[in-house]
Design an enzyme around this catalytic site. Structure first.
Site, PDB file in Angstrom:
ATOM      1  N   PRO A   1       0.822  -1.216   0.000  1.00 53.55           N
ATOM      2  CA  PRO A   1       0.000   0.000   0.000  1.00 53.55           C
ATOM      3  C   PRO A   1       0.857   1.268   0.000  1.00 53.55           C
ATOM      4  CG  PRO A   1       0.194  -0.782   2.234  1.00 53.55           C
ATOM      5  CD  PRO A   1       1.038  -1.701   1.386  1.00 53.55           C
TER       6      PRO A   1
ATOM      7  N   ASN B   1       0.707   3.806   2.405  1.00 52.05           N
ATOM      8  CA  ASN B   1       0.792   4.609   3.640  1.00 52.05           C
ATOM      9  C   ASN B   1       2.202   4.721   4.220  1.00 52.05           C
ATOM     10  OD1 ASN B   1       0.433   1.895   4.217  1.00 52.05           O
ATOM     11  ND2 ASN B   1      -0.823   2.240   6.031  1.00 52.05           N
TER      12      ASN B   1
ATOM     13  N   LYS C   1       4.949  -5.084  -6.474  1.00 44.80           N
ATOM     14  CA  LYS C   1       4.094  -4.074  -7.094  1.00 44.80           C
ATOM     15  C   LYS C   1       3.788  -2.998  -6.056  1.00 44.80           C
ATOM     16  CE  LYS C   1      -0.003  -3.016  -7.614  1.00 44.80           C
ATOM     17  NZ  LYS C   1       0.026  -1.551  -7.460  1.00 44.80           N
ATOM     18  N   PRO C   2       4.440  -1.834  -6.221  1.00 50.36           N
ATOM     19  CA  PRO C   2       4.162  -0.741  -5.280  1.00 50.36           C
ATOM     20  C   PRO C   2       2.758  -0.175  -5.528  1.00 50.36           C
ATOM     21  CG  PRO C   2       6.111  -0.274  -6.659  1.00 50.36           C
ATOM     22  CD  PRO C   2       5.413  -1.450  -7.253  1.00 50.36           C
TER      23      PRO C   2
ATOM     24  N   GLU D   1       0.027   2.445  -6.642  1.00 53.13           N
ATOM     25  CA  GLU D   1       0.055   3.401  -7.755  1.00 53.13           C
ATOM     26  C   GLU D   1       0.190   4.850  -7.260  1.00 53.13           C
ATOM     27  OE1 GLU D   1      -2.232   1.210  -7.009  1.00 53.13           O
ATOM     28  OE2 GLU D   1      -4.297   1.893  -7.326  1.00 53.13           O
TER      29      GLU D   1
ATOM     30  N   GLU E   1      -2.172  -8.716   5.222  1.00 54.74           N
ATOM     31  CA  GLU E   1      -2.187  -7.758   6.329  1.00 54.74           C
ATOM     32  C   GLU E   1      -3.205  -6.704   5.937  1.00 54.74           C
ATOM     33  OE1 GLU E   1      -2.018  -4.810   8.265  1.00 54.74           O
ATOM     34  OE2 GLU E   1       0.052  -4.368   7.695  1.00 54.74           O
ATOM     35  N   LEU E   2      -4.363  -6.731   6.605  1.00 57.44           N
ATOM     36  CA  LEU E   2      -5.492  -5.916   6.139  1.00 57.44           C
ATOM     37  C   LEU E   2      -5.810  -4.804   7.135  1.00 57.44           C
ATOM     38  CD1 LEU E   2      -7.487  -9.001   4.852  1.00 57.44           C
ATOM     39  CD2 LEU E   2      -5.903  -7.554   3.569  1.00 57.44           C
TER      40      LEU E   2
ATOM     41  N   CYS F   1      -2.870   1.238   9.446  1.00 53.64           N
ATOM     42  CA  CYS F   1      -3.816   0.127   9.579  1.00 53.64           C
ATOM     43  C   CYS F   1      -4.138  -0.171  11.032  1.00 53.64           C
ATOM     44  CB  CYS F   1      -3.279  -1.110   8.881  1.00 53.64           C
ATOM     45  SG  CYS F   1      -1.573  -1.445   9.308  1.00 53.64           S
TER      46      CYS F   1
ATOM     47  N   GLU G   1      -9.050  10.678  -3.677  1.00 51.91           N
ATOM     48  CA  GLU G   1      -9.970   9.592  -3.334  1.00 51.91           C
ATOM     49  C   GLU G   1     -10.040   9.389  -1.812  1.00 51.91           C
ATOM     50  OE1 GLU G   1      -8.464   6.022  -5.023  1.00 51.91           O
ATOM     51  OE2 GLU G   1     -10.357   4.947  -4.878  1.00 51.91           O
ATOM     52  N   GLN G   2      -8.864   9.368  -1.202  1.00 50.50           N
ATOM     53  CA  GLN G   2      -8.789   9.146   0.238  1.00 50.50           C
ATOM     54  C   GLN G   2      -9.370  10.347   0.992  1.00 50.50           C
ATOM     55  OE1 GLN G   2      -7.912   6.207   1.036  1.00 50.50           O
ATOM     56  NE2 GLN G   2      -8.099   6.528   3.226  1.00 50.50           N
TER      57      GLN G   2
ATOM     58  N   GLU H   1     -13.269   1.161   8.601  1.00 46.83           N
ATOM     59  CA  GLU H   1     -11.948   1.775   8.624  1.00 46.83           C
ATOM     60  C   GLU H   1     -11.990   3.084   7.832  1.00 46.83           C
ATOM     61  OE1 GLU H   1      -8.669  -0.262   6.513  1.00 46.83           O
ATOM     62  OE2 GLU H   1      -7.512   0.124   8.330  1.00 46.83           O
ATOM     63  N   ILE H   2     -11.675   4.199   8.509  1.00 41.74           N
ATOM     64  CA  ILE H   2     -11.719   5.505   7.825  1.00 41.74           C
ATOM     65  C   ILE H   2     -10.369   5.807   7.179  1.00 41.74           C
ATOM     66  CG2 ILE H   2     -12.085   7.986   8.146  1.00 41.74           C
ATOM     67  CD1 ILE H   2     -13.981   7.275  10.476  1.00 41.74           C
TER      68      ILE H   2
HETATM   69  P1  NAI Z   1      -6.009  -1.280  -1.953  1.00 38.75           P
HETATM   70  O1  NAI Z   1      -6.123  -2.492  -1.102  1.00 38.75           O
HETATM   71  O2  NAI Z   1      -6.871  -1.201  -3.147  1.00 38.75           O
HETATM   72  O3  NAI Z   1      -4.499  -1.102  -2.435  1.00 38.75           O
HETATM   73  C1  NAI Z   1      -3.380  -1.746  -1.854  1.00 38.75           C
HETATM   74  C2  NAI Z   1      -2.523  -2.376  -2.941  1.00 38.75           C
HETATM   75  O4  NAI Z   1      -3.273  -3.377  -3.610  1.00 38.75           O
HETATM   76  C3  NAI Z   1      -2.087  -1.393  -4.030  1.00 38.75           C
HETATM   77  O5  NAI Z   1      -0.796  -1.729  -4.455  1.00 38.75           O
HETATM   78  C4  NAI Z   1      -3.098  -1.656  -5.128  1.00 38.75           C
HETATM   79  O6  NAI Z   1      -2.639  -1.304  -6.398  1.00 38.75           O
HETATM   80  C5  NAI Z   1      -3.283  -3.150  -5.022  1.00 38.75           C
HETATM   81  N1  NAI Z   1      -4.529  -3.663  -5.573  1.00 38.75           N
HETATM   82  C6  NAI Z   1      -5.711  -3.029  -5.735  1.00 38.75           C
HETATM   83  N2  NAI Z   1      -6.611  -3.839  -6.326  1.00 38.75           N
HETATM   84  C7  NAI Z   1      -6.007  -5.029  -6.535  1.00 38.75           C
HETATM   85  C8  NAI Z   1      -6.407  -6.263  -7.103  1.00 38.75           C
HETATM   86  N3  NAI Z   1      -7.630  -6.439  -7.582  1.00 38.75           N
HETATM   87  N4  NAI Z   1      -5.517  -7.274  -7.130  1.00 38.75           N
HETATM   88  C9  NAI Z   1      -4.282  -7.124  -6.644  1.00 38.75           C
HETATM   89  N5  NAI Z   1      -3.829  -5.965  -6.114  1.00 38.75           N
HETATM   90  C10 NAI Z   1      -4.678  -4.926  -6.050  1.00 38.75           C
HETATM   91  O7  NAI Z   1      -6.239  -0.009  -1.038  1.00 38.75           O
HETATM   92  P2  NAI Z   1      -6.631   1.468  -1.555  1.00 38.75           P
HETATM   93  O8  NAI Z   1      -7.763   1.363  -2.541  1.00 38.75           O
HETATM   94  O9  NAI Z   1      -5.394   2.151  -1.959  1.00 38.75           O
HETATM   95  O10 NAI Z   1      -7.166   2.125  -0.215  1.00 38.75           O
HETATM   96  C11 NAI Z   1      -8.520   1.988   0.164  1.00 38.75           C
HETATM   97  C12 NAI Z   1      -8.680   1.716   1.638  1.00 38.75           C
HETATM   98  O11 NAI Z   1      -7.971   0.543   2.010  1.00 38.75           O
HETATM   99  C13 NAI Z   1      -8.112   2.774   2.560  1.00 38.75           C
HETATM  100  O12 NAI Z   1      -9.013   3.809   2.734  1.00 38.75           O
HETATM  101  C14 NAI Z   1      -7.873   1.988   3.817  1.00 38.75           C
HETATM  102  O13 NAI Z   1      -9.071   1.893   4.548  1.00 38.75           O
HETATM  103  C15 NAI Z   1      -7.489   0.627   3.324  1.00 38.75           C
HETATM  104  N6  NAI Z   1      -6.035   0.429   3.317  1.00 38.75           N
HETATM  105  C16 NAI Z   1      -5.472  -0.314   4.303  1.00 38.75           C
HETATM  106  C17 NAI Z   1      -4.110  -0.460   4.347  1.00 38.75           C
HETATM  107  C18 NAI Z   1      -3.457  -1.253   5.401  1.00 38.75           C
HETATM  108  O14 NAI Z   1      -2.287  -1.027   5.687  1.00 38.75           O
HETATM  109  N7  NAI Z   1      -4.110  -2.216   5.981  1.00 38.75           N
HETATM  110  C19 NAI Z   1      -3.228   0.194   3.383  1.00 38.75           C
HETATM  111  C20 NAI Z   1      -3.914   0.894   2.331  1.00 38.75           C
HETATM  112  C21 NAI Z   1      -5.260   1.008   2.345  1.00 38.75           C
END
Ligand code: NAI
Ligand code: MG
Length: 487
Positions: free
Chosen positions: A158, A160, A183-184, A186, A258-259, A292, A338-339, A389-390
């Site tokens: 992700p 963050n 894959k970092p 985007e 890790e969600l 997270c 978006e965020q 999760e906000i």
């Molecule tokens: P996301 O889960 O979509 O993105 C994280 C990573 O997954 C990025 O590298 C993204 O390109 C990739 N990804 C997205 N769709 C995918 C798919 N279908 N298959 C494989 N990889 C994929 O998170 P996003 O949309 O950036 O953030 C949305 C929400 O997610 C945030 O508001 C937050 O609540 C949560 N989040 C939680 C994180 C954590 O550390 N647990 C980190 C980032 C976001």
């Protein structure tokens, strides 16, 4: 308020098989500075074809290359060299994460970089300590185990903590002798690309680390589904975690996830209140709340509820929010539009559901994705702002009197990443440490991390433990070898 960028970054490519290449499609995507809403640079946009090339390179490097077979201690030396070069480039790496993510330069410099360096040091030390066992089996046999790398590892991270998340995943994978396709996110590809340059300079063999920036549904999904990837490690949103899990089913690759979280930060009346206020501040406002394990549900014992919130809001009001590149800034910009929109819509939802704004509750300034530190009081654990999760600087205060009811509510979340307890009563604290369903428990502290201590989730916050010796479980597999001594 936000200073102009004072450095220029060249266009960035994909790192595949030790070479910097354009994407097969030739497409580029923009990466934005969220503090100014301006483009920083464009980056080659990886997609399925690029993932295929990167996986092929990683496969070749795993099967034929020296990485898996060189003396373990020599792998450690390369990791140490990478660590040293990250140290030498710390200012640039910190700056890249600050412009790309919007987080304060004081944090990238004093938190992200030292933790990344320490993580490299820690796993460099493991390379020659990963070994098997001899096992006293029945009969005239000699049985022993070997711990071998898993193979080609896909890592999806992700935005963050861009560099730190890359290092958390890459360092243990490489220490165990795997090869990697990263894959970092985007939103924040730049520090990972710089890290790739550093790895090459440190002498990491070609193809051992491949880096393919791109979007989730294209490059990310292709990596998760790839039939020649042996393991995927993912950090991000729960809904994405489910997609990754489904995609992994194709070749039954192993996964670790890790969600998200909705971690309870529990303050008792018998705690050191000022420390607890500090902890609540760090718990929710560190990294603009884009953490997270953020302490987003603040359970306050009724007796101290008013006094605590008064102190907390006073501190929140004094936080300096603004230019991430200013060394005095304490809270920067949210990572993306978006965020930013998502956080503001949660704030609206809190207001509509009847929670009371103590402070904040709106954007800060009118340029850049800044949100004021926001405290909601009179929150009910069933409101949307307490359930979802906000991922922003928004805390929900929930008053409690009854211990059992509070524990029930704390655990009444599909998430279970972290929890914190503030009290001087050590028996109560340790008892709660057992009862709270979370992968990390903090007592009288918040957001503590160390490369040696495992991190990961209970329940829907994921599975698998990163960091510490536990990460070795993710990146090795055990082989049992039998020798007949009877002939
Ligand atoms: P996301 O889960 O979509 O993105 C994280 C990573 O997954 C990025 O590298 C993204 O390109 C990739 N990804 C997205 N769709 C995918 C798919 N279908 N298959 C494989 N990889 C994929 O998170 P996003 O949309 O950036 O953030 C949305 C929400 O997610 C945030 O508001 C937050 O609540 C949560 N989040 C939680 C994180 C954590 O550390 N647990 C980190 C980032 C976001
Ligand atoms: Mg997403």
């Amino acid at each position: 308020m936000v200073r102009k960028m004072d450095r220029v970054i060249k266009s960035q490519k994909l790192l595949i098989d030790g070479k910097w290449v354009d994407s097969v499609s030739g497409k580029l995507f923009r990466t934005i500075n969220p503090a100014t809403e301006e483009e920083i640079t464009t980056v080659a946009e990886g997609d399925k074809e690029d993932i295929d090339l990167a996986v092929a390179a990683a496969r070749k490097a795993f099967e034929k290359g020296p990485w898996r077979k060189i003396d373990a201690r020599d792998r450690g030396l390369i990791l140490l060299k990478i660590m040293e070069l990250v140290g030498e480039n710390r200012d640039e790496l910190a700056w890249l994460d600050t412009v790309d993510n919007g987080k304060p330069i004081s944090e990238t410099t004093n938190v992200d970089l030292p933790l990344a360096i320490d993580c490299l040091l820690y796993y460099a030390g493991w390379t020659d300590k990963i070994h098997g066992e001899t096992i006293p089996v029945r009969g005239e046999f000699f049985n022993y185990t070997i711990r071998e790398p898993v193979g080609v590892v896909g890592q999806i991270i992700p935005w963050n903590f861009p560099l730190l998340m890359a290092v958390w995943k890459i360092a243990p994978a490489l220490a165990c002798g795997n090869t990697v396709v990263l894959k970092p996110a985007e939103q924040t590809p730049l520090s990972a690309l710089k890290f790739g340059e550093i790895c090459q300079e440190a002498g990491l063999p070609d193809g051992v680390l491949n880096i393919v920036p791109g979007y989730g549904p294209t490059a990310g999904a292709a990596l998760a589904a790839h039939m020649d990837v042996d393991k995927v490690a993912f950090t991000g949103e729960n809904t994405t975690g489910r997609l990754v899990m489904r995609a992994a089913a194709g070749n039954l690759k192993r996964i670790s996830l890790e969600l998200g979280g909705k971690s309870p930060n529990i303050v008792f009346a018998d705690s050191d209140l000022d420390s607890a206020v500090n902890g609540a501040m760090t718990g929710i406002f560190f990294n603009q709340g884009e953490v997270c394990c953020a302490g987003s549900r603040l359970f306050l014992e009724k007796k101290i509820h008013d006094e605590f919130l008064e102190k907390l809001s006073d501190r929140a009001n004094r936080l300096s929010v603004g230019d991430p590149q200013d060394p005095n800034t304490q809270m920067g910009a949210q990572v993306s539009k978006e965020q930013f929109d998502k956080i503001l819509s949660y704030i609206d939802s809190g207001k509509q559901e009847g929670a009371k704004i103590v402070t904040g509750g709106e954007r800060s300034g009118n340029k850049g994705y800044f949100v004021k530190p926001t405290i909601f009081d009179e929150v009910n654990n069933t409101m949307k702002i307490a359930k979802e999760e906000i991922f922003g600087p928004v805390v929900s205060a929930i008053a409690f009197e009854d211990l059992d009811e509070m524990v029930k509510q704390s655990n009444g979340s599909p998430y279970g990443l972290a929890a914190a307890v503030w009290t001087r009563d050590i028996s109560k604290a340790h008892k709660l440490a057992r009862e709270l369903k979370a992968g990390t428990i903090w007592m009288n502290t918040y957001n503590m991390f160390d490369a040696a201590s495992p991190f990961g989730g209970y329940k829907q916050s994921g599975f698998g433990r990163e960091l510490g010796m536990h990460s070795l479980e993710l990146y090795t597999q055990v082989k049992s070898v039998w020798v007949n001594l009877g002939i």
